[in-house]
Design an enzyme around this catalytic site. Structure first.
Site, short mmCIF file in Angstrom:
data_model
loop_
_atom_site.label_atom_id
_atom_site.label_comp_id
_atom_site.label_asym_id
_atom_site.label_seq_id
_atom_site.Cartn_x
_atom_site.Cartn_y
_atom_site.Cartn_z
N HIS A 15 84.84 -22.44 21.10
CA HIS A 15 83.72 -23.35 21.40
C HIS A 15 83.88 -23.85 22.83
O HIS A 15 84.92 -24.42 23.17
CB HIS A 15 83.70 -24.53 20.43
CG HIS A 15 82.83 -25.66 20.87
ND1 HIS A 15 81.52 -25.48 21.28
CD2 HIS A 15 83.08 -27.00 20.98
CE1 HIS A 15 81.00 -26.64 21.62
NE2 HIS A 15 81.93 -27.58 21.45
N HIS A 24 81.75 -25.43 26.61
CA HIS A 24 80.59 -26.07 27.22
C HIS A 24 80.22 -25.27 28.47
O HIS A 24 79.89 -25.84 29.52
CB HIS A 24 80.90 -27.52 27.60
CG HIS A 24 81.38 -28.35 26.46
ND1 HIS A 24 81.96 -29.59 26.63
CD2 HIS A 24 81.38 -28.14 25.12
CE1 HIS A 24 82.29 -30.10 25.46
NE2 HIS A 24 81.96 -29.23 24.52
N TYR A 70 74.53 -5.08 24.92
CA TYR A 70 75.83 -5.70 24.71
C TYR A 70 75.70 -7.05 24.03
O TYR A 70 76.52 -7.42 23.20
CB TYR A 70 76.57 -5.81 26.04
CG TYR A 70 76.60 -4.49 26.76
CD1 TYR A 70 77.44 -3.47 26.33
CD2 TYR A 70 75.72 -4.23 27.81
CE1 TYR A 70 77.44 -2.23 26.96
CE2 TYR A 70 75.71 -3.00 28.44
CZ TYR A 70 76.57 -2.01 28.01
OH TYR A 70 76.55 -0.78 28.62
#
Length: 220
Positions: A100, A102, A127
């Site tokens: 995860h 940002h 892709y």
């Protein structure tokens, strides 16, 4: 019960992998400060990067180890996003790792108005289709909100990646390497999407996507 020597060696290797990939992610500008978190599945629980620690400066011995109830077994306190990771593992039994971030372009897309909540990014390249498929949008939750786990559960069974509104992407993979590569592909596609705003765009057709699914045995 203590882990067998082989299991312990595997855990140590995975701790080192988290450090290695975390440093690479940070040095290439895919995360900043202490943002982002990485987890890896173990036979007897899972590893998760600690809270308020830069991914570029992780210590393998201090990476949090949790059991499947979310209880901390060893290491420093885990990222506040632990419920998010746990929910995704519970819904995706084949996932070996979750990343995860940002990352700038993906986070920018997550702030845009009018996104298709079922599929945030168009299939611009083969892709992206092969590594991500469809990318649903999770409505905004504050960081660390336990309710985010429930929102993830509603989609993770069908999608290997989701985009958190006004926050950033979450990507799972069969291994940490696969999850990182998929995250990189998502970020590059988000960058293309933003570069192409206002320009005539030619995404892949349904027929071309079906060809990819058949050729590469994709489950999208």
């Amino acid at each position: 019960m203590s882990a067998s020597p082989a299991t312990k060696r595997d855990e140590n290797r995975l701790r080192e992998q988290i450090v290695e990939f975390g440093r690479s992610i940070f040095e290439r500008g895919l995360t900043a400060g202490s943002s982002g978190n990485i987890s890896v599945r173990l036979d007897d629980g899972w590893l998760l990067s600690p809270t308020n620690v830069c991914l570029g400066r992780l210590d393998p011995a201090r990476i949090a180890k949790l059991d499947w109830t979310g209880r901390l077994i060893a290491g420093d306190p885990p990222s506040k996003e632990a419920p998010l990771h746990r929910a995704m593992y519970e819904e995706r039994s084949g996932s070996g790792a979750i990343v995860h971030l940002h990352s700038t372009h993906s986070a920018a897309v997550s702030c845009m108005h009018g996104l298709d909540c079922h599929d945030c990014l168009p299939p611009l390249t083969p892709y992206f289709v092969m590594k991500i498929g469809r990318l649903p949008l999770i409505p905004y939750h504050r960081p660390g909100d336990p309710a985010l786990g429930g929102a993830i559960r509603g989609l993770a069974g069908k999608h290997s990646a989701v985009l958190l509104a006004n926050h950033g992407p979450v990507v799972s993979g069969v291994s940490l390497e696969a999850a990182v590569y998929a995250m990189e592909e998502l970020e590059e596609t988000a960058k293309l999407f933003l570069l192409l705003q206002g320009l005539p765009t030619r995404p892949l057709t349904d027929l071309q996507i079906e060809d990819l699914k058949t050729t590469f045995k994709l489950e999208l």
